[in-house]
Design an enzyme around this catalytic site. Structure first.
Site, PDB file in Angstrom:
ATOM      1  N   TYR A 152       0.832  -1.217   0.000  1.00 48.25           N
ATOM      2  CA  TYR A 152       0.000   0.000   0.000  1.00 48.25           C
ATOM      3  C   TYR A 152       0.861   1.259   0.000  1.00 48.25           C
ATOM      4  O   TYR A 152       0.363   2.356   0.207  1.00 48.25           O
ATOM      5  CB  TYR A 152      -0.904  -0.031   1.249  1.00 48.25           C
ATOM      6  CG  TYR A 152      -2.049   0.952   1.246  1.00 48.25           C
ATOM      7  CD1 TYR A 152      -3.170   0.740   0.456  1.00 48.25           C
ATOM      8  CD2 TYR A 152      -2.008   2.084   2.057  1.00 48.25           C
ATOM      9  CE1 TYR A 152      -4.232   1.632   0.474  1.00 48.25           C
ATOM     10  CE2 TYR A 152      -3.068   2.983   2.086  1.00 48.25           C
ATOM     11  CZ  TYR A 152      -4.171   2.752   1.279  1.00 48.25           C
ATOM     12  OH  TYR A 152      -5.217   3.638   1.296  1.00 48.25           O
ATOM     13  N   LYS A 159      -1.685   9.482   0.818  1.00 52.07           N
ATOM     14  CA  LYS A 159      -2.629   9.891   1.857  1.00 52.07           C
ATOM     15  C   LYS A 159      -1.913  10.630   2.990  1.00 52.07           C
ATOM     16  O   LYS A 159      -2.469  11.573   3.566  1.00 52.07           O
ATOM     17  CB  LYS A 159      -3.368   8.668   2.405  1.00 52.07           C
ATOM     18  CG  LYS A 159      -4.285   7.979   1.411  1.00 52.07           C
ATOM     19  CD  LYS A 159      -5.419   8.871   0.952  1.00 52.07           C
ATOM     20  CE  LYS A 159      -6.455   8.082   0.158  1.00 52.07           C
ATOM     21  NZ  LYS A 159      -7.552   8.959  -0.348  1.00 52.07           N
TER      22      LYS A 159
END
Length: 248
Positions: A152, A159
């Site tokens: 990820y 993010k």
């Protein structure tokens, strides 16, 4: 209490997933929602059908939110129809799985662009569109910004950068009556057939509240941050995960 029937919201990435859940939540309260999407016309048609009959009307606006001219153009259109914008929800996302030690630079750059470009390129027009009254900007983040999730890294770094961007913007826009915040969760339960059932079951069992987070849970947190009652919340990331992130 917030009166939603005269409010207007623009939701980037609003035709599917969390963005659509936010659109449903706000339209159910009477807010006029504009759904921005870049590519999938079928998803946009299905989103309009899903929102039909709610108190607040829904309008689809197709455009690539990461391009320099997109958000200013969309805001001119909305202001022409509605006079001003009350809330902007950044739910557009890009995810390309990869290992941190074997990154794909182009795909990582794409995830970063999707996360950061809308508020880099559109923040001045957004502030102008919200002038004359309170404004709300809410971004959808992820617990992967602060915790390591396998493969990820690109989305997680994107993010994390988005959350930093939120804090800086919150400080500079607070004097204008505009709040800037984010919501975050871990893995979402998007319904049958959309995720690995075993992983969903394990995470649900670890969640103190007894189930995995659904898009509607995040949507209610977004609505809270868009309300009048949230006027004193600035630069925060509200984690809505049923307590899952509290587990060691």
């Amino acid at each position: 209490m917030t009166r939603w029937e005269n409010r207007t919201a623009l939701i980037a990435g609003g035709t599917r997933g969390t963005g659509l859940a936010v659109a449903h939540e706000l339209a159910a309260r009477g807010c006029h929602v504009y759904l921005n999407h870049a590519h999938d016309d079928t998803a946009a048609e299905e989103a309009l059908a899903a929102l039909a009959g709610l108190p607040g009307p829904a309008t689809v606006l197709k455009a690539d939110i990461t391009r320099p001219d997109t958000l200013p153009r969309l805001l001119r259109h909305i202001r022409g129809e509605r006079g001003r914008l009350d809330a902007f929800v950044h739910s557009a996302a890009s995810f390309h799985p990869m290992d941190a030690a074997r990154p794909d630079a182009d795909l990582l750059r794409r995830d970063l662009t999707t996360a950061l470009a809308p508020l880099v390129l559109g923040i001045r027009p957004l502030a102008d569109a919200m002038a004359g009254g309170p404004g709300r900007i809410v971004a959808v983040s992820s617990n992967g910004a602060r915790r390591v999730v396998p493969r990820y890294v690109a989305a997680g770094v994107a993010k994390a950068a988005l959350e930093a961007q939120i804090r800086y913007l919150a400080v500079e826009l607070a004097p204008l009556g505009i709040t800037v915040n984010a919501v975050a969760a871990a893995k979402l339960d998007k319904g049958p057939g959309t995720a690995d059932a075993a992983a969903v079951r394990v995470l649900a069992e670890r969640t103190p509240a007894g189930r995995l987070t659904a898009p509607a849970d995040l949507a209610r947190a977004v609505a809270l941050l868009c309300s009048d009652e949230a006027a004193w919340i600035h630069g925060q990331v509200v984690t809505a995960d049923g307590g899952l992130s509290l587990r060691a």
